[in-house]
Design a protein around this motif. Structure first.
Motif, PDB file in Angstrom:
ATOM      1  N   ARG A 221       9.462  15.228   1.540  1.00 17.91           N
ATOM      2  CA  ARG A 221       8.424  15.549   2.523  1.00 17.91           C
ATOM      3  C   ARG A 221       7.344  14.461   2.538  1.00 17.91           C
ATOM      4  O   ARG A 221       6.805  14.128   3.589  1.00 17.91           O
ATOM      5  N   LEU A 222       7.032  13.904   1.381  1.00 16.92           N
ATOM      6  CA  LEU A 222       6.059  12.805   1.350  1.00 16.92           C
ATOM      7  C   LEU A 222       6.610  11.597   2.098  1.00 16.92           C
ATOM      8  O   LEU A 222       5.851  10.870   2.748  1.00 16.92           O
ATOM      9  N   HIS A 223       7.920  11.381   2.031  1.00 17.93           N
ATOM     10  CA  HIS A 223       8.534  10.281   2.781  1.00 17.93           C
ATOM     11  C   HIS A 223       8.376  10.498   4.281  1.00 17.93           C
ATOM     12  O   HIS A 223       8.093   9.547   5.040  1.00 17.93           O
ATOM     13  N   VAL A 224       8.525  11.740   4.725  1.00 12.19           N
ATOM     14  CA  VAL A 224       8.328  12.048   6.146  1.00 12.19           C
ATOM     15  C   VAL A 224       6.895  11.769   6.560  1.00 12.19           C
ATOM     16  O   VAL A 224       6.633  11.185   7.632  1.00 12.19           O
ATOM     17  N   LEU A 225       5.939  12.149   5.719  1.00  7.90           N
ATOM     18  CA  LEU A 225       4.526  11.910   6.034  1.00  7.90           C
ATOM     19  C   LEU A 225       4.217  10.414   6.085  1.00  7.90           C
ATOM     20  O   LEU A 225       3.446   9.961   6.928  1.00  7.90           O
ATOM     21  N   LEU A 226       4.816   9.618   5.186  1.00  9.47           N
ATOM     22  CA  LEU A 226       4.622   8.165   5.218  1.00  9.47           C
ATOM     23  C   LEU A 226       5.179   7.567   6.503  1.00  9.47           C
ATOM     24  O   LEU A 226       4.562   6.666   7.096  1.00  9.47           O
ATOM     25  N   GLU A 227       6.337   8.041   6.924  1.00  6.45           N
ATOM     26  CA  GLU A 227       6.913   7.536   8.171  1.00  6.45           C
ATOM     27  C   GLU A 227       6.056   7.899   9.367  1.00  6.45           C
ATOM     28  O   GLU A 227       5.945   7.131  10.316  1.00  6.45           O
ATOM     29  N   ARG A 228       5.438   9.062   9.324  1.00  8.68           N
ATOM     30  CA  ARG A 228       4.536   9.440  10.414  1.00  8.68           C
ATOM     31  C   ARG A 228       3.358   8.486  10.533  1.00  8.68           C
ATOM     32  O   ARG A 228       2.834   8.254  11.624  1.00  8.68           O
TER      33      ARG A 228
ATOM     34  N   GLY B 288       0.779  -1.224   0.000  1.00  8.06           N
ATOM     35  CA  GLY B 288       0.000   0.000   0.000  1.00  8.06           C
ATOM     36  C   GLY B 288       0.813   1.277   0.000  1.00  8.06           C
ATOM     37  O   GLY B 288       0.238   2.368   0.099  1.00  8.06           O
ATOM     38  N   VAL B 289       2.151   1.179  -0.102  1.00  8.29           N
ATOM     39  CA  VAL B 289       2.983   2.385  -0.061  1.00  8.29           C
ATOM     40  C   VAL B 289       2.710   3.270  -1.276  1.00  8.29           C
ATOM     41  O   VAL B 289       2.529   4.486  -1.153  1.00  8.29           O
ATOM     42  N   GLN B 290       2.668   2.651  -2.462  1.00 10.76           N
ATOM     43  CA  GLN B 290       2.460   3.447  -3.676  1.00 10.76           C
ATOM     44  C   GLN B 290       1.082   4.088  -3.686  1.00 10.76           C
ATOM     45  O   GLN B 290       0.931   5.250  -4.072  1.00 10.76           O
ATOM     46  N   VAL B 291       0.079   3.341  -3.236  1.00 10.62           N
ATOM     47  CA  VAL B 291      -1.281   3.900  -3.218  1.00 10.62           C
ATOM     48  C   VAL B 291      -1.345   5.092  -2.274  1.00 10.62           C
ATOM     49  O   VAL B 291      -1.891   6.148  -2.609  1.00 10.62           O
ATOM     50  N   ARG B 292      -0.768   4.916  -1.080  1.00 13.57           N
ATOM     51  CA  ARG B 292      -0.791   6.007  -0.111  1.00 13.57           C
ATOM     52  C   ARG B 292       0.052   7.180  -0.583  1.00 13.57           C
ATOM     53  O   ARG B 292      -0.287   8.347  -0.349  1.00 13.57           O
ATOM     54  N   LEU B 293       1.171   6.899  -1.252  1.00 11.74           N
ATOM     55  CA  LEU B 293       2.027   7.965  -1.783  1.00 11.74           C
ATOM     56  C   LEU B 293       1.266   8.806  -2.795  1.00 11.74           C
ATOM     57  O   LEU B 293       1.350  10.045  -2.784  1.00 11.74           O
ATOM     58  N   ILE B 294       0.520   8.154  -3.671  1.00 13.77           N
ATOM     59  CA  ILE B 294      -0.261   8.889  -4.677  1.00 13.77           C
ATOM     60  C   ILE B 294      -1.356   9.712  -4.006  1.00 13.77           C
ATOM     61  O   ILE B 294      -1.637  10.856  -4.407  1.00 13.77           O
ATOM     62  N   GLU B 295      -1.971   9.150  -2.950  1.00 16.06           N
ATOM     63  CA  GLU B 295      -3.009   9.897  -2.234  1.00 16.06           C
ATOM     64  C   GLU B 295      -2.435  11.143  -1.562  1.00 16.06           C
ATOM     65  O   GLU B 295      -3.014  12.227  -1.641  1.00 16.06           O
ATOM     66  N   LEU B 296      -1.273  10.978  -0.918  1.00 10.46           N
ATOM     67  CA  LEU B 296      -0.655  12.127  -0.260  1.00 10.46           C
ATOM     68  C   LEU B 296      -0.207  13.172  -1.276  1.00 10.46           C
ATOM     69  O   LEU B 296      -0.325  14.378  -1.034  1.00 10.46           O
ATOM     70  N   ALA B 297       0.320  12.711  -2.428  1.00  8.01           N
ATOM     71  CA  ALA B 297       0.730  13.660  -3.458  1.00  8.01           C
ATOM     72  C   ALA B 297      -0.467  14.421  -4.015  1.00  8.01           C
ATOM     73  O   ALA B 297      -0.339  15.584  -4.422  1.00  8.01           O
ATOM     74  N   GLY B 298      -1.635  13.767  -4.056  1.00  3.04           N
ATOM     75  CA  GLY B 298      -2.832  14.469  -4.491  1.00  3.04           C
ATOM     76  C   GLY B 298      -3.291  15.510  -3.487  1.00  3.04           C
ATOM     77  O   GLY B 298      -3.806  16.571  -3.857  1.00  3.04           O
ATOM     78  N   GLU B 299      -3.092  15.205  -2.195  1.00  7.68           N
ATOM     79  CA  GLU B 299      -3.469  16.167  -1.165  1.00  7.68           C
ATOM     80  C   GLU B 299      -2.449  17.294  -1.049  1.00  7.68           C
ATOM     81  O   GLU B 299      -2.806  18.435  -0.787  1.00  7.68           O
TER      82      GLU B 299
ATOM     83  N   GLY C 294       3.521   5.387  10.023  1.00  8.01           N
ATOM     84  CA  GLY C 294       3.993   4.066  10.400  1.00  8.01           C
ATOM     85  C   GLY C 294       4.489   3.207   9.266  1.00  8.01           C
ATOM     86  O   GLY C 294       4.748   2.010   9.460  1.00  8.01           O
ATOM     87  N   MET C 295       4.651   3.759   8.094  1.00 10.23           N
ATOM     88  CA  MET C 295       5.155   2.999   6.947  1.00 10.23           C
ATOM     89  C   MET C 295       6.674   3.140   6.896  1.00 10.23           C
ATOM     90  O   MET C 295       7.200   4.165   6.494  1.00 10.23           O
ATOM     91  N   LEU C 296       7.378   2.110   7.334  1.00  8.04           N
ATOM     92  CA  LEU C 296       8.837   2.121   7.333  1.00  8.04           C
ATOM     93  C   LEU C 296       9.334   1.741   5.952  1.00  8.04           C
ATOM     94  O   LEU C 296       9.401   0.561   5.602  1.00  8.04           O
ATOM     95  N   VAL C 297       9.653   2.733   5.165  1.00  7.40           N
ATOM     96  CA  VAL C 297      10.065   2.510   3.782  1.00  7.40           C
ATOM     97  C   VAL C 297      11.278   3.379   3.498  1.00  7.40           C
ATOM     98  O   VAL C 297      11.374   4.513   3.986  1.00  7.40           O
ATOM     99  N   ASN C 298      12.219   2.843   2.738  1.00  7.78           N
ATOM    100  CA  ASN C 298      13.438   3.568   2.395  1.00  7.78           C
ATOM    101  C   ASN C 298      13.114   4.753   1.493  1.00  7.78           C
ATOM    102  O   ASN C 298      12.251   4.667   0.625  1.00  7.78           O
ATOM    103  N   HIS C 299      13.843   5.853   1.705  1.00  7.92           N
ATOM    104  CA  HIS C 299      13.558   7.051   0.906  1.00  7.92           C
ATOM    105  C   HIS C 299      13.869   6.826  -0.575  1.00  7.92           C
ATOM    106  O   HIS C 299      13.259   7.441  -1.453  1.00  7.92           O
ATOM    107  N   LYS C 300      14.812   5.915  -0.872  1.00 12.41           N
ATOM    108  CA  LYS C 300      15.120   5.646  -2.277  1.00 12.41           C
ATOM    109  C   LYS C 300      13.955   4.927  -2.957  1.00 12.41           C
ATOM    110  O   LYS C 300      13.684   5.154  -4.143  1.00 12.41           O
TER     111      LYS C 300
END
Length: 379
Positions: free
Chosen positions: A151-158, A132-143, A160-166
């Motif tokens: 900054r989207l990586h920081v929001l994902l980590e907030r 669900g990382v890509q789906v949530r990333l697209i949702e956050l980018a839309g918002e 609880g999605m532990l994902v590498n910034h790369k």
């Protein structure tokens, strides 16, 4: 295919025939046909064994050179199929291999060697993870349409999605979410005056105006006030017109609850150099710091904030009325202070950073020389 007779044996047969042995008898005795004998005589007639060996060596070398030339020409034709650009990514090389094989019929191993691609990479199939990382990333980018992948990586980590910034960057680019940079007007380079590093909250504020227009074309004026230390948006006042007295009234209302700053940095606009603001600053112990005319870089803190304010709020919102503008800008200011990560303070929000400074106990609400906040609304 292995030859039945060596060159040395064939030359021996020819010498026997030259010595007087009938050809029919030679053919019957050694088991070869008349045609083979005449073919040998045409090829080896008058040769000795060393000459035959030398001829065989030359023929082998000639065959090898012809093979190399043919392979080089074939490789050249194959490269012409994909010679329209550089192929740096593995997927681009895979596509090039498929194109060459479809047109030239070259083996897979050979075209991989030609293009410098490992066959294991050619047949590699990435493992798809449905987390669900890509789906949530697209949702956050839309918002947050003006947020980059960091900054989207920081929001994902907030969340609880532990994902590498790369990986976030890879998904960000694959989804085509890159933020287009808006063109800026070319400005003349000027010498920058060093800014005073604030020692704590309410040490120095920066203030400036930002102009925009409503949907009906009527202009609006926004007074932005920023705390240089905590990066908080102290106030964004919106109105049709804001004169010097209006600036003093807005600051007085804000300072009643937040406290008075030691100094406020502004440009030399008429609202900031008039008598009304000067009297207010003198009465409340606030020092006004004026930058040089035409040098906005000397007020860099608020200029940086104004860029974010215009990019993420004004340019992204269709303001229909003055009331709508006040509500939308107030909501964005609250989001900026309480939710938006700020890279200059360790990707914390300005509110979190300010609370941490005040909780530390070593930093007062107001530096020496200024008045503290009061709840007395009759002041």
């Amino acid at each position: 295919m292995k030859k039945r007779y060596t060159d040395e044996q064939i030359i021996g047969f020819l010498k026997q025939a030259a010595a007087g042995t009938p050809i029919k008898e030679l053919c019957r005795k050694h088991g070869f046909s008349d045609a083979s004998f005449y073919l040998w005589r045409r090829r080896f007639g008058g040769m000795e064994v060393p000459d035959a060996k030398r001829l065989r060596t030359l023929e082998a070398e000639n065959a090898r050179l012809k093979k190399l030339l043919a392979e080089a020409m074939l490789d050249n034709e194959a490269l012409k199929v994909v010679a329209r650009g550089k192929f740096l990514s593995p997927q681009a090389r895979r596509d090039a291999v498929a194109a060459v094989r479809a047109k030239m019929g070259i083996s897979e191993r050979r075209i991989c060697d030609l293009l410098g691609l490992s066959r294991s990479v050619l047949h590699y199939e990435p493992r798809k993870t449905d987390d669900g990382v890509q789906v949530r990333l697209i949702e956050l980018a839309g918002e947050r349409r003006r947020f980059g992948y960091r900054r989207l990586h920081v929001l994902l980590e907030r969340e609880g999605m532990l994902v590498n910034h790369k990986r976030v960057h890879r998904l960000y680019r694959a989804a085509g979410l890159a933020v287009r940079r808006r063109r800026k007007r070319e400005r003349v380079a000027v010498e920058r005056r060093p800014l005073i590093v604030p020692s704590g909250p309410n040490h120095t504020w920066s203030m400036d105006f930002v102009f925009d227009a409503l949907a009906d074309g009527k202009p609006i004026k926004c007074l932005t006030v920023v705390d240089d230390c905590t990066k908080e948006a102290v106030e964004i006042a919106v109105g049709r017109r804001i004169n010097g007295q209006g600036v003093a009234d807005i600051l007085d209302a804000v300072c009643r609850f937040r406290g008075y700053p030691a100094a406020i940095r502004t440009d030399q606009g008429p609202e900031f150099t008039g008598r009304a603001l000067d009297q207010w600053a003198s009465a409340n112990g606030v020092k006004l710091l004026l930058i040089e005319a035409g040098k906005p870089t000397q007020n860099a803190y608020v200029e940086s904030f104004n860029g974010k304010f215009r990019d993420e709020c004004l340019n992204e919102t269709w303001l229909t009325s003055i009331d709508h503008a006040k509500a939308a800008i107030s909501a964005w200011r609250r989001d900026y202070n309480e939710a938006r990560p700020h890279s200059a303070i360790g990707n914390r929000t300005p509110a979190e950073f300010s609370a941490a400074l005040r909780q530390d106990g070593s930093i007062a609400n107001r530096p020496a020389g200024g008045k503290l906040a009061t709840q007395d609304s009759t002041k």
